[in-house]
Each structure stands twice: as C-alpha cells, then as structure tokens.
Design a protein around this motif. Sequence first.
Motif, PDB file in Angstrom:
ATOM      1  N   HIS A 200      33.830 -50.098 -50.610  1.00  0.00           N
ATOM      2  CA  HIS A 200      33.379 -51.060 -49.603  1.00  0.00           C
ATOM      3  C   HIS A 200      33.670 -52.500 -50.008  1.00  0.00           C
ATOM      4  O   HIS A 200      34.065 -53.317 -49.173  1.00  0.00           O
ATOM      5  N   TYR A 201      33.470 -52.823 -51.280  1.00  0.00           N
ATOM      6  CA  TYR A 201      33.712 -54.207 -51.716  1.00  0.00           C
ATOM      7  C   TYR A 201      35.184 -54.568 -51.599  1.00  0.00           C
ATOM      8  O   TYR A 201      35.532 -55.656 -51.120  1.00  0.00           O
ATOM      9  N   GLN A 203      37.385 -53.229 -49.609  1.00  0.00           N
ATOM     10  CA  GLN A 203      37.770 -53.283 -48.205  1.00  0.00           C
ATOM     11  C   GLN A 203      37.358 -54.599 -47.544  1.00  0.00           C
ATOM     12  O   GLN A 203      38.002 -55.053 -46.594  1.00  0.00           O
ATOM     13  N   ASN A 204      36.286 -55.207 -48.031  1.00  0.00           N
ATOM     14  CA  ASN A 204      35.777 -56.439 -47.429  1.00  0.00           C
ATOM     15  C   ASN A 204      36.044 -57.668 -48.286  1.00  0.00           C
ATOM     16  O   ASN A 204      35.511 -58.744 -48.002  1.00  0.00           O
ATOM     17  N   HIS A 235      27.257 -61.041 -44.963  1.00  0.00           N
ATOM     18  CA  HIS A 235      28.381 -60.160 -45.267  1.00  0.00           C
ATOM     19  C   HIS A 235      28.165 -59.439 -46.597  1.00  0.00           C
ATOM     20  O   HIS A 235      28.512 -58.257 -46.735  1.00  0.00           O
ATOM     21  N   HIS A 236      27.594 -60.139 -47.574  1.00  0.00           N
ATOM     22  CA  HIS A 236      27.255 -59.476 -48.842  1.00  0.00           C
ATOM     23  C   HIS A 236      26.221 -58.381 -48.615  1.00  0.00           C
ATOM     24  O   HIS A 236      26.307 -57.295 -49.200  1.00  0.00           O
ATOM     25  N   LYS A 238      25.773 -56.690 -45.896  1.00  0.00           N
ATOM     26  CA  LYS A 238      26.431 -55.594 -45.192  1.00  0.00           C
ATOM     27  C   LYS A 238      27.133 -54.658 -46.173  1.00  0.00           C
ATOM     28  O   LYS A 238      27.037 -53.429 -46.064  1.00  0.00           O
ATOM     29  N   ILE A 239      27.830 -55.236 -47.156  1.00  0.00           N
ATOM     30  CA  ILE A 239      28.528 -54.423 -48.149  1.00  0.00           C
ATOM     31  C   ILE A 239      27.523 -53.624 -48.979  1.00  0.00           C
ATOM     32  O   ILE A 239      27.722 -52.432 -49.253  1.00  0.00           O
ATOM     33  N   THR A 240      26.427 -54.264 -49.363  1.00  0.00           N
ATOM     34  CA  THR A 240      25.388 -53.580 -50.136  1.00  0.00           C
ATOM     35  C   THR A 240      24.799 -52.410 -49.362  1.00  0.00           C
ATOM     36  O   THR A 240      24.595 -51.321 -49.907  1.00  0.00           O
ATOM     37  N   LEU A 242      26.219 -50.702 -46.907  1.00  0.00           N
ATOM     38  CA  LEU A 242      27.224 -49.643 -46.777  1.00  0.00           C
ATOM     39  C   LEU A 242      27.299 -48.809 -48.052  1.00  0.00           C
ATOM     40  O   LEU A 242      27.386 -47.574 -48.004  1.00  0.00           O
ATOM     41  N   ARG A 243      27.261 -49.478 -49.204  1.00  0.00           N
ATOM     42  CA  ARG A 243      27.326 -48.757 -50.474  1.00  0.00           C
ATOM     43  C   ARG A 243      26.088 -47.881 -50.662  1.00  0.00           C
ATOM     44  O   ARG A 243      26.195 -46.713 -51.066  1.00  0.00           O
ATOM     45  N   ASP A 283      31.763 -51.482 -57.899  1.00  0.00           N
ATOM     46  CA  ASP A 283      31.752 -51.114 -56.482  1.00  0.00           C
ATOM     47  C   ASP A 283      31.266 -49.682 -56.272  1.00  0.00           C
ATOM     48  O   ASP A 283      30.819 -49.330 -55.178  1.00  0.00           O
TER      49      ASP A 283
END
Length: 358
Positions: A200-201, A203-204, A235-236, A238-240, A242-243, A283
């Motif tokens: 995820h990290y 990808q973003n 946005h950070h 969001k990544i967290t 998703l992970r 990640d």
Amino acid sequence: MLLSIKTKLKLNESQKTMMSKHAGIARFTYNWGLATWQNLYNDGLKPDKYLLKKFFNNHVKPEYTWIKEKGICQKITQYAFDNLGNAFQRFFKGQGKYPRFKKKGINDSFTIDASGKPIPVGGKSIKLPTIGWVRTYECLPHTTCKSITISRTADSWFIAFTYEQEHELIAKKHSVVGVDLGVKELATLSTGVVFANPKHYKQNLAQLKRLSKRHCRKEKGSNNRHKSKIKLAKHHAKITNLRKDTLHKITTYLCKNHAKIVVEDLNVSGMMSNHNLAQAIADCGFYEFKRQLEYKAQKFGCEIIVADRWYPSSKTCSVCGHQQEMPLKQRVFQCGNCGYSIDRDLNASINLSRLAKA
C-alpha cells in the motif's frame, strides 16, 4: 477476555472544539508533569506520578481557570499523569525511549471516566461523562466500560474502549498450519494458500510525494498550510487503514480455520537495518501481524507456536531434510540431495508446520 473497539465519531463543529479543548488540557498536564519531573530529578529528588498529581491538583490547577471550564471533564488530568508514569516505567524497564513533550496536533488524545461508575454504550449514540451525547458512524455493542479514550487522526475523532467478550469456539478446518512471512508474498501457508503483498505504501508513494511537496511550499502559519497538512495526514491515515485491513483479514482467516499456527520469530528491527529493504519491510507490518495474531488466537481458541529465530526453515528441504545455503534472490528451492524443487516460501512454511508435530 477484554477486547477493545475503536470507531469514528460523527461530531459537529462545537463538539470538535470541545474535544480539542480536552486534548489541549491533557497535553498541557502531560508536558507540565514531564518538565516538573525533570526539574525535581536534576535537584536530586525522586519524583513519581502520585507526587506530581497531588501538587498539580492543590497548587497548579486552581491558577488556571480554563481547566475548570464548563463541560470539561476533570478526569483527563488524572489519566495524563498515569500515562506519564507508564511512559517512565517503560523507559526504566528498557521497553521504550525517554518520554518526550507532546506537540499540538500530533497524536492528540485524552481519557475520561465516570468517577468509577460503568459507562453504558450501545447503538449509534453514547453519552460521555460531562461532555454529553455524541454519535458514531457504526453501531456499538451494548455493554459497559470503565473508561473511554478519544483520539484524533488528521481532522477525524475516534472513540476507543475495552469491554468483556466471550471466546468464540469455532470448528477448525485444519489442525496445523505453518506461516512464512515475506516481502514478495506477504504470507505463504503450508496448505498452499498464498496472500499477496498489496504494498500500500509503495502504491501511494507518488501521491504522498506530491502532497508533501505542496505542503512544504505553503507559507508557515497560514491557513493553506494547515489545510495541506490535514490533506497529507488523511492520505497517511488511508494507507495505514488499508494495511491494517489486509492484516486483519489474514489473521482472522488463520485463527478461524486452524487449530495450531506456527510463525517465525522475526527480528524486525534487525531487518530494518538493511536500507535496501527497510521501506518494503516496514510496509508489510510484521509487528502488527504478530500482535493481531496473539489476541485473535485467544478470541477464537487456537494455539500460536513461535519458531526459534535461527530455525533454518528456508534452508531445509521439506522432503529429505537436507540443509543448504539459500540466497535471498533465489526464489525456488532446488534440493542438492534429492533434487526436489519447490517454491522457497512454501518450503519454509511446510518446515514450520512440522514443528507443531515435533
């Protein structure tokens, strides 16, 4: 067993302002306690949280009338000193770094209770002590809790509490499974199931770079810089999320369908010293994977077996037991003794699963 739940609050502007005031008082109390602790220690004294709490309530708190403003729960200062004491206790045990001063807007949080009385929760509304009624986006379980922690991520506020939950005894499909964690494939099971690494990290990363560059170009102290900061923090977050969602799905599948789970004791901090792979390893979230696996094993009634850190699962043939060197770039295990060929991660997971039978 005690389990915690965390969900987003649905607040209006006045409620957000009230939450910010509570977080500000908790931050002020924590920073005052840390500064006073350092001064007393430099003077040759041995302070503790009880001494600081008593002095603050009797001499400092009456001077600041804004702490006793209407609608402010007075329990937040008590929990701020408790958090400071826990931080020093972890530092003395070698489990954490020396406590640092808190900054506004970074990990804002506070804890409240109802003076020892149980707080009823349930549905999409909850009545917080002193603060009043607030709404949530999802339904909460109908239960009671002793205390509630409210925190902020970006511009969103979240509520978290612990409650007693019974064990869920579920019939398992498999008795034993070995789990090999990696960067290319996040988890490879001895049953042949493979969970891909979504990265995820990575990808973003391009979007994060653009947002960071825009944030740095804004004038310090301006409203536009504050807006760009919130956008970057979102946005950070969001990544967290998703992970964590990926890890929750994998760990839930493992604990619901397997009676015994064998995992490696990974040295994550040592792996992070490899700067070529540090970003990819971070990640993956290996520590969060292990943390989720431990409490879900108790929840669903399965057993976790941790293999020794130096167990050669990747270097051992799963058929004849022959050991040989396996460079990281070599993704297929080709046994030099019996000629057996198998995927490197699958071979390691099979070897791990056999530890449960040993």
